[in-house]
Enzyme design. Sequence first.
Site, PDB file in Angstrom:
ATOM      1  CB  SER A 302      32.791  58.186  54.701  1.00  0.00           C
ATOM      2  OG  SER A 302      32.341  57.715  56.120  1.00  0.00           O
ATOM      3  CG  HIS A 304      28.815  54.357  58.617  1.00  0.00           C
ATOM      4  ND1 HIS A 304      27.899  55.246  57.145  1.00  0.00           N
ATOM      5  CD2 HIS A 304      28.401  54.767  59.537  1.00  0.00           C
ATOM      6  CE1 HIS A 304      26.985  55.046  58.187  1.00  0.00           C
ATOM      7  NE2 HIS A 304      27.333  54.829  59.022  1.00  0.00           N
ATOM      8  N   GLY A 337      38.264  58.223  60.349  1.00  0.00           N
ATOM      9  CA  GLY A 337      39.591  58.284  61.661  1.00  0.00           C
ATOM     10  C   GLY A 337      40.552  59.808  62.075  1.00  0.00           C
TER      11      GLY A 337
HETATM   12  C1  LIG Z   1      28.192  56.878  67.199  1.00  0.00           C
HETATM   13  C2  LIG Z   1      27.863  56.418  65.763  1.00  0.00           C
HETATM   14  C3  LIG Z   1      26.830  56.704  64.744  1.00  0.00           C
HETATM   15  C4  LIG Z   1      26.632  57.530  63.226  1.00  0.00           C
HETATM   16  N1  LIG Z   1      25.870  56.980  62.782  1.00  0.00           N
HETATM   17  C5  LIG Z   1      25.439  57.487  61.502  1.00  0.00           C
HETATM   18  C6  LIG Z   1      25.031  57.779  60.937  1.00  0.00           C
HETATM   19  O1  LIG Z   1      23.416  57.648  61.342  1.00  0.00           O
HETATM   20  N2  LIG Z   1      24.618  58.323  59.474  1.00  0.00           N
HETATM   21  C7  LIG Z   1      25.723  58.493  58.912  1.00  0.00           C
HETATM   22  O2  LIG Z   1      25.458  58.875  57.412  1.00  0.00           O
HETATM   23  N3  LIG Z   1      26.651  58.333  59.187  1.00  0.00           N
HETATM   24  C8  LIG Z   1      26.794  57.474  61.282  1.00  0.00           C
HETATM   25  N4  LIG Z   1      28.194  57.463  61.884  1.00  0.00           N
HETATM   26  C9  LIG Z   1      29.416  57.703  61.041  1.00  0.00           C
HETATM   27  C10 LIG Z   1      29.606  59.132  60.818  1.00  0.00           C
HETATM   28  O3  LIG Z   1      29.040  60.391  60.486  1.00  0.00           O
HETATM   29  C11 LIG Z   1      31.068  59.096  60.006  1.00  0.00           C
HETATM   30  O4  LIG Z   1      31.435  58.935  59.015  1.00  0.00           O
HETATM   31  C12 LIG Z   1      32.534  58.457  60.892  1.00  0.00           C
HETATM   32  O5  LIG Z   1      31.872  58.832  62.347  1.00  0.00           O
HETATM   33  C13 LIG Z   1      33.905  59.113  60.408  1.00  0.00           C
HETATM   34  O6  LIG Z   1      35.013  58.265  61.012  1.00  0.00           O
HETATM   35  P1  LIG Z   1      35.132  58.796  62.895  1.00  0.00           P
HETATM   36  O7  LIG Z   1      34.311  58.743  63.687  1.00  0.00           O
HETATM   37  O8  LIG Z   1      37.039  58.078  62.792  1.00  0.00           O
HETATM   38  O9  LIG Z   1      35.276  60.385  62.798  1.00  0.00           O
HETATM   39  C14 LIG Z   1      27.939  57.361  62.443  1.00  0.00           C
HETATM   40  C15 LIG Z   1      29.264  56.914  63.407  1.00  0.00           C
HETATM   41  C16 LIG Z   1      29.312  56.667  64.804  1.00  0.00           C
HETATM   42  C17 LIG Z   1      30.918  56.503  65.646  1.00  0.00           C
END
Ligand SMILES: Cc1cc2nc3c(=O)[nH]c(=O)nc-3n(C[C@H](O)[C@H](O)[C@H](O)COP(=O)(O)O)c2cc1C
Length: 415
Positions: A302, A304, A337
């Site tokens: 990932s 993130h 993604g």
């Molecule tokens: C608004 C938002 C907040 C997020 N907050 C966290 C978090 O608190 N902890 C974490 O490990 N990942 C966080 N993420 C990342 C997500 O866990 C994940 O890795 C990511 O959204 C995957 O990509 P995608 O949005 O394209 O599915 C966050 C993502 C978004 C969009």
Amino acid sequence: MVTALVQRQIPRPAEILELAKFKKPQLNGRRRRLAEALTIHDLRDIARRRTPRAVFDYTDGAAEGELSLARARQAFEDVEFHPSILRSVPEVNTGTTVFGGFSALPFGIAPTGFTRLMHTEGESAGAGAAAAAGIPFTLSTLGTASIETVKAANPAGRNWFQLYVMRDREISYGLVRRAAEAGFDTLFFTVDTPVAGARLRDKRNGFSIPPQLTPTTVLNTLPRPRWWWDFLTTPKLEFASLTSTGGTVGELLDSAMDPSIGYEDLAVIREMWPGRLVVKGVQNVEDAKTLADLGVDGIVLSNHGGRQLDRAPVPFHLLPKVVKEVGTDMEIAIDTGIMHGADIVAAVALGARFTLVGRAYLYGLMAGGREGVDRAVHILSDQIVRTMKLLQVSCLEELTPRHVTQLTRTTPLLP
Ligand SMILES: Cc1cc2nc3c(=O)[nH]c(=O)nc-3n(C[C@H](O)[C@H](O)[C@H](O)COP(=O)(O)O)c2cc1C
């Protein structure tokens, strides 16, 4: 004389009636909107219309030039599928086991911070939808519903907890204990946030956590009266699991990012946590090998959702290499993604045990609360089933790398 090519007849009323089958109108506006959404992109469009700009951008946006996210999505689009023929697949089974338990679909809900900002139903909507679909829900350390609230929303299903190891280690250890006591079965240790990524949309919108009322934020909130009403008339937005730890929201957020985290923290967490331990945010083969040697149960490839390092490796490109090196030692999940069920099928075909969806879930949430999340899960699930049927595989185990070619638009020139 020209001969008529067709013979005309007077239509019989019964024939006309047969054509005129009107669908019962859906009077509930939210249900109508959601039913008309056929893709996650459609849900995103509804979300954008219904949520204040700063909130939508906080969710939709990524770091710096947003290239990490754009490339990750592109990589999934650049998939070529290879179907088989005549294999008789009247039914497909989308169930799988991951991190020691069952999931009805090969994806779960990713941890996201500040979720009640997107829609006041927040994590409860996500956990409830996960319960209904039989998939896992992951609560973030920076979640806006407590560990116990999530457990109540998904009492019989699987709940996972995402851990930020905070500057004050005792706060994190307390959360680990609470999650274990509440019966959460898997812990995700996020390791890609030594500092916060630069989310330029947030800066431009004057967005901050906690939200500050500035003329700009008020202006861009006013055209969304429903959101505003929900925000004002429901419990205060706060980091629910952290309220008992003291400190302002800003201080807590700041302390969640600690550049001094190292392998010793992993060892301490391993010692404390009785369930499966998964490291989230792995971005190269060497780190994956080290973690496999250390005996963690799984990793999430990932970046993130592109919200941290921009121009980071595309997780989907890393996947085959990591599976080749450590795929038999531990379970490999992937995120970033995913916007379509076919993305999930492609990831499973290339060896991912599981996938997580972040924004795909949040677009549904912003579009219509709990019902919107149900719709997002339904859209992805339908797409998975259809893609599997078109590939003519009847279960996830039948998916193999032979079903997918990754086209090379954004892979490195030299391996
Ligand atoms: C608004 C938002 C907040 C997020 N907050 C966290 C978090 O608190 N902890 C974490 O490990 N990942 C966080 N993420 C990342 C997500 O866990 C994940 O890795 C990511 O959204 C995957 O990509 P995608 O949005 O394209 O599915 C966050 C993502 C978004 C969009």
